[in-house]
Design an enzyme around this catalytic site. Sequence first.
Site, PDB file in Angstrom:
ATOM      1  N   CYS A   1      47.063 105.335  29.812  1.00 23.96           N
ATOM      2  CA  CYS A   1      47.361 106.029  28.708  1.00 23.96           C
ATOM      3  C   CYS A   1      48.222 106.251  28.148  1.00 23.96           C
ATOM      4  CB  CYS A   1      46.608 106.761  27.921  1.00 23.96           C
ATOM      5  SG  CYS A   1      46.661 107.782  26.965  1.00 23.96           S
TER       6      CYS A   1
ATOM      7  N   CYS B   1      48.048 103.914  25.484  1.00 24.40           N
ATOM      8  CA  CYS B   1      48.128 104.504  23.885  1.00 24.40           C
ATOM      9  C   CYS B   1      48.947 105.302  23.681  1.00 24.40           C
ATOM     10  CB  CYS B   1      46.870 105.607  24.481  1.00 24.40           C
ATOM     11  SG  CYS B   1      45.789 104.930  25.052  1.00 24.40           S
TER      12      CYS B   1
ATOM     13  N   LYS C   1      52.535 103.732  23.115  1.00 24.84           N
ATOM     14  CA  LYS C   1      52.649 102.443  21.982  1.00 24.84           C
ATOM     15  C   LYS C   1      52.822 102.659  20.149  1.00 24.84           C
ATOM     16  CE  LYS C   1      48.428 102.339  20.610  1.00 24.84           C
ATOM     17  NZ  LYS C   1      47.221 101.763  21.121  1.00 24.84           N
ATOM     18  N   LYS C   2      52.322 104.460  20.714  1.00 28.68           N
ATOM     19  CA  LYS C   2      51.989 105.091  19.566  1.00 28.68           C
ATOM     20  C   LYS C   2      53.297 105.140  18.851  1.00 28.68           C
ATOM     21  CE  LYS C   2      49.710 107.443  16.438  1.00 28.68           C
ATOM     22  NZ  LYS C   2      48.434 108.997  16.206  1.00 28.68           N
TER      23      LYS C   2
ATOM     24  N   TYR D   1      51.364 116.772  33.123  1.00 27.12           N
ATOM     25  CA  TYR D   1      49.438 116.317  34.295  1.00 27.12           C
ATOM     26  C   TYR D   1      49.941 117.182  35.396  1.00 27.12           C
ATOM     27  CZ  TYR D   1      46.977 113.370  31.322  1.00 27.12           C
ATOM     28  OH  TYR D   1      46.559 113.288  30.007  1.00 27.12           O
TER      29      TYR D   1
ATOM     30  N   SER E   1      44.291  88.102  18.928  1.00 19.71           N
ATOM     31  CA  SER E   1      44.859  89.259  18.130  1.00 19.71           C
ATOM     32  C   SER E   1      43.605  90.493  18.535  1.00 19.71           C
ATOM     33  CB  SER E   1      44.165  88.003  17.056  1.00 19.71           C
ATOM     34  OG  SER E   1      42.906  87.623  17.141  1.00 19.71           O
TER      35      SER E   1
ATOM     36  N   TYR F   1      43.300  94.318  19.944  1.00 21.81           N
ATOM     37  CA  TYR F   1      44.529  95.436  20.040  1.00 21.81           C
ATOM     38  C   TYR F   1      45.674  95.082  20.149  1.00 21.81           C
ATOM     39  CZ  TYR F   1      39.321  98.195  19.854  1.00 21.81           C
ATOM     40  OH  TYR F   1      38.390  98.998  19.461  1.00 21.81           O
ATOM     41  N   ILE F   2      45.889  94.780  21.394  1.00 17.91           N
ATOM     42  CA  ILE F   2      47.618  95.684  21.904  1.00 17.91           C
ATOM     43  C   ILE F   2      48.017  93.853  21.536  1.00 17.91           C
ATOM     44  CG2 ILE F   2      48.870  94.218  24.522  1.00 17.91           C
ATOM     45  CD1 ILE F   2      46.309  95.339  25.727  1.00 17.91           C
TER      46      ILE F   2
ATOM     47  N   GLU G   1      48.689  95.497  17.832  1.00  9.38           N
ATOM     48  CA  GLU G   1      49.358  96.428  17.806  1.00  9.38           C
ATOM     49  C   GLU G   1      51.080  96.222  17.818  1.00  9.38           C
ATOM     50  OE1 GLU G   1      46.277  99.646  18.417  1.00  9.38           O
ATOM     51  OE2 GLU G   1      47.453  99.242  19.800  1.00  9.38           O
TER      52      GLU G   1
ATOM     53  N   ALA H   1      40.272 102.679  16.875  1.00  5.40           N
ATOM     54  CA  ALA H   1      41.342 102.572  15.760  1.00  5.40           C
ATOM     55  C   ALA H   1      42.368 101.245  16.398  1.00  5.40           C
ATOM     56  CB  ALA H   1      42.039 103.425  15.522  1.00  5.40           C
TER      57      ALA H   1
ATOM     58  N   HIS I   1      41.377 115.520  -3.604  1.00  2.40           N
ATOM     59  CA  HIS I   1      42.376 114.599  -5.299  1.00  2.40           C
ATOM     60  C   HIS I   1      43.391 115.215  -5.062  1.00  2.40           C
ATOM     61  CE1 HIS I   1      42.710 112.215  -7.827  1.00  2.40           C
ATOM     62  NE2 HIS I   1      43.237 113.036  -9.046  1.00  2.40           N
TER      63      HIS I   1
ATOM     64  N   GLU J   1      38.949 110.600  -0.022  1.00  4.41           N
ATOM     65  CA  GLU J   1      38.415 110.964  -1.282  1.00  4.41           C
ATOM     66  C   GLU J   1      37.233 109.844  -2.360  1.00  4.41           C
ATOM     67  OE1 GLU J   1      39.864 112.642  -5.207  1.00  4.41           O
ATOM     68  OE2 GLU J   1      41.586 111.356  -5.388  1.00  4.41           O
TER      69      GLU J   1
HETATM   70  P1  NDP Z   1      41.364  92.327  23.237  1.00  4.68           P
HETATM   71  O1  NDP Z   1      40.008  91.798  24.237  1.00  4.68           O
HETATM   72  O2  NDP Z   1      40.733  93.783  22.560  1.00  4.68           O
HETATM   73  O3  NDP Z   1      42.130  90.802  23.131  1.00  4.68           O
HETATM   74  C1  NDP Z   1      42.000  90.564  23.984  1.00  4.68           C
HETATM   75  C2  NDP Z   1      42.641  88.789  22.815  1.00  4.68           C
HETATM   76  O4  NDP Z   1      43.161  87.260  23.307  1.00  4.68           O
HETATM   77  C3  NDP Z   1      41.506  88.674  21.920  1.00  4.68           C
HETATM   78  O5  NDP Z   1      42.207  87.771  20.712  1.00  4.68           O
HETATM   79  C4  NDP Z   1      41.422  87.003  22.838  1.00  4.68           C
HETATM   80  O6  NDP Z   1      40.250  85.819  21.551  1.00  4.68           O
HETATM   81  C5  NDP Z   1      42.559  87.130  23.341  1.00  4.68           C
HETATM   82  N1  NDP Z   1      42.447  85.879  25.062  1.00  4.68           N
HETATM   83  C6  NDP Z   1      41.975  86.343  25.835  1.00  4.68           C
HETATM   84  N2  NDP Z   1      41.522  85.270  26.410  1.00  4.68           N
HETATM   85  C7  NDP Z   1      42.557  84.169  26.132  1.00  4.68           C
HETATM   86  C8  NDP Z   1      42.623  82.885  26.499  1.00  4.68           C
HETATM   87  N3  NDP Z   1      42.405  82.407  27.727  1.00  4.68           N
HETATM   88  N4  NDP Z   1      43.263  82.102  25.348  1.00  4.68           N
HETATM   89  C9  NDP Z   1      43.574  82.465  24.391  1.00  4.68           C
HETATM   90  N5  NDP Z   1      43.490  83.949  24.275  1.00  4.68           N
HETATM   91  C10 NDP Z   1      43.022  84.885  24.956  1.00  4.68           C
HETATM   92  O7  NDP Z   1      41.994  92.265  24.956  1.00  4.68           O
HETATM   93  P2  NDP Z   1      43.968  93.434  24.624  1.00  4.68           P
HETATM   94  O8  NDP Z   1      44.248  93.448  25.548  1.00  4.68           O
HETATM   95  O9  NDP Z   1      44.182  93.311  23.544  1.00  4.68           O
HETATM   96  O10 NDP Z   1      43.446  95.151  24.975  1.00  4.68           O
HETATM   97  C11 NDP Z   1      42.718  95.428  26.143  1.00  4.68           C
HETATM   98  C12 NDP Z   1      41.695  96.203  26.067  1.00  4.68           C
HETATM   99  O11 NDP Z   1      42.338  97.415  25.324  1.00  4.68           O
HETATM  100  C13 NDP Z   1      40.466  96.623  24.586  1.00  4.68           C
HETATM  101  O12 NDP Z   1      39.597  95.771  24.493  1.00  4.68           O
HETATM  102  C14 NDP Z   1      40.575  98.227  24.368  1.00  4.68           C
HETATM  103  O13 NDP Z   1      39.376  98.238  24.980  1.00  4.68           O
HETATM  104  C15 NDP Z   1      41.879  98.788  25.274  1.00  4.68           C
HETATM  105  N6  NDP Z   1      42.939  99.013  24.036  1.00  4.68           N
HETATM  106  C16 NDP Z   1      42.266 100.142  23.214  1.00  4.68           C
HETATM  107  C17 NDP Z   1      43.912 100.680  21.924  1.00  4.68           C
HETATM  108  C18 NDP Z   1      43.310 101.435  21.030  1.00  4.68           C
HETATM  109  O14 NDP Z   1      42.229 102.070  21.232  1.00  4.68           O
HETATM  110  N7  NDP Z   1      44.142 100.945  20.140  1.00  4.68           N
HETATM  111  C19 NDP Z   1      44.943 100.143  22.620  1.00  4.68           C
HETATM  112  C20 NDP Z   1      45.167  98.559  23.346  1.00  4.68           C
HETATM  113  C21 NDP Z   1      43.821  98.784  23.960  1.00  4.68           C
HETATM  114  P3  NDP Z   1      39.316  85.842  21.627  1.00  4.68           P
HETATM  115  O15 NDP Z   1      38.657  87.148  20.415  1.00  4.68           O
HETATM  116  O16 NDP Z   1      38.805  84.811  20.912  1.00  4.68           O
HETATM  117  O17 NDP Z   1      37.806  86.225  23.040  1.00  4.68           O
END
Ligand code: NDP
Length: 465
Positions: A42, A47, A50-51, A98, A183, A185-186, A189, A349, A443, A448
Site C-alpha cells: 500500500c 495505494c 498510485k493516488k 511506520y 481492465s 483496478y490497476i 487506474e 473505489a 446544495h 445531494e
Molecule cells: P484485477 O483482478 O482487478 O484485474 C485483472 C485484469 O486482468 C482483469 O481485467 C482480467 O480479466 C485481466 N486478466 C487476468 N488474467 C489475464 C490474462 N491471462 N490475459 C488477459 N487478461 C487477463 O487485478 P488488478 O491487477 O487490477 O488488481 C489486483 C487487486 O488489487 C484487485 O483485485 C484489488 O483487490 C486490488 N487493488 C485495489 C485497488 C483499489 O482499491 N483502488 C487498486 C489496485 C489494486 P477478466 O476480468 O476477464 O478476468
Amino acid sequence: MSYDFDLLVIGAGSGGVRCARIAASHGARVAIAESRHWGGTCVNLGCVPKKLMVQASEYGDMVDDSHGFGWTSTRGTHDWGKLMAAKDREITRLNGIYVSMLEKAGITLLTGHARFVDGHTVRIEPSPLAPDEAPRTITAERIVIATGSTPVKPDIPGAELAITSDEAFHLPQRPERVVIIGSGYIGLEFAGIFAGLGSKVDLVYRRDLPLRGFDEEMRSAMAEAIDARGITQHRHACSTAIAKEGADLVVTLDNGQRLHTDCVFMATGRRPKIDALGLENTAITTADNGRIKVDMNSETAQPGVYAIGDVTDRINLTPVAIAEGHNLADRLFGKGPARQWCYATTPKAVFFSPPLATVGLTEEEAARNGVVDIYFTRFTPMRHTLTGRTRKTVMKLVVDQKSQKVVGVHILGDDAPEMLQGVAIAVTAELTKADFDRTIGIHPTSAEELVTMRTRTRETPKAEG
Ligand code: NDP
C-alpha cells in the site's frame, strides 16, 4: 515451553502492522519481520504512490478547465522525474513513520526474509532490506502471515518485456505510448494516470466491458468515461505475444492486430506471496492459486499460525487487511470483545478520472434475492457546465423492493470515493430509501442527488435460478 515472543508477524504491510500494534497494545511481546519495504504494498507500490500519481495526472485537465471560468493559464509541460522524486520523498517519510510507530509500540523489528522451520520457529535470513544482516532464529507462540501479494503476468512469448505496477512506480521516464493489458483496478487506474500525463494509451481487455464483477450499468458508464479520456479500448482482445522491433515493442493481439508501443504494462491480477516461506515445514495448506487457506478465525491448518490480507485472497483491499489484523489481535490478546467489521458492505473505489466508487450489491446481485427498485441519474456536474468537458456523473441506488433497504450504491464521477464513504455507513446500517428521502441535501453539490432521487427509474424482476 517458553518462546522468544508471544506473537511474530511476518510482513509489515497494512494488515501486519495493525495486527502487531494492537497485539502490543494488549500487552503481548511482539516481533515483526519485513524483507522489503516498511509499510508493504500500500505504502510503497500501491495505494499511496498510485493516488499521488492520479492526482498529478489531473492537473493538466484542470488547467484547460479553468479557461471556462475566465483563466488564461496554459498547461506547460510535465516533469516526470520531479513527480517521481516528490513521490519517493513522501514514501521515505512514511517508511520512517511506520518504523517509529512500531518501535514506540515496543515491537521488535526484524529486517530479513522469514522462513518457517516449524509451526513455532522462523529463520530470519538476509533480504534486500538487510543484505548483510546475520541470519537468526526466532520462536513465537503465535505467528501471523501477512505477506501480501505480487503482480502476475500471463505466460506469453515476450512477457519479460512487459512491466507490472511494481516497475511502473519507478519508470525513469514517462512512455509516450503505453499498451495496458487488463481492465481491473490497476489497468484502469494506470490508464488514467498515463493518459492524464499525455501518453497515448491502448487498453486491451478480453470482455465486453471493463471491471468484471462491478455493476453492469456502471461498467458501461466507465467504458464511456474511458473513451472520453481519449484512451483507445480494444475489447474482446487478448495479447498473444510481445516482441521488440527496432525501438518499438509490438503487442500482437488474438484478433490479429499489432500495437506498436514504448511500454507494455501487464495489469493482469496479483497472486498471494508465499515464495520461500517454508510452508512445507508446517501443516499450512494452500489453494491452487497459492492462497493460504484459513478458517473463519483466520487460522491456518497449522494450529497457532494465522494469515490475514492478500495472502489469503479474500477481499484484497488495504482497509480489509487492517480490519482482519486488528480483529485477530483483539481475539488473541484482548481482554474485551474484539472489534468487528461488516465485510459484506466493504466499499470499493477505482481511482480513474473520474473515479468509480461502490458499496453493497450490484443490480444483478440484488435481483438474485428478489425484486429490485432502481433509482438512476446521470447529469453534468456543475463545474463542467462551464468547462464544456464531456464528463458525466452517474449515480445508482439499488433498493430491495420488499424491505425498501438500500442494498447498493454506485457512483461514477468527480469525488465519488469521498461521497461514498459516508453512504457506506448508511448501507451498513441497513437504512431504507425512506431514510435517504428524509435526509436534507447539501446544495449545490452532486452528492445531494443521493437524497433527491424521488422517482423510481425501473423495477428489476427477481432473477431466475
Ligand atoms: P484485477 O483482478 O482487478 O484485474 C485483472 C485484469 O486482468 C482483469 O481485467 C482480467 O480479466 C485481466 N486478466 C487476468 N488474467 C489475464 C490474462 N491471462 N490475459 C488477459 N487478461 C487477463 O487485478 P488488478 O491487477 O487490477 O488488481 C489486483 C487487486 O488489487 C484487485 O483485485 C484489488 O483487490 C486490488 N487493488 C485495489 C485497488 C483499489 O482499491 N483502488 C487498486 C489496485 C489494486 P477478466 O476480468 O476477464 O478476468
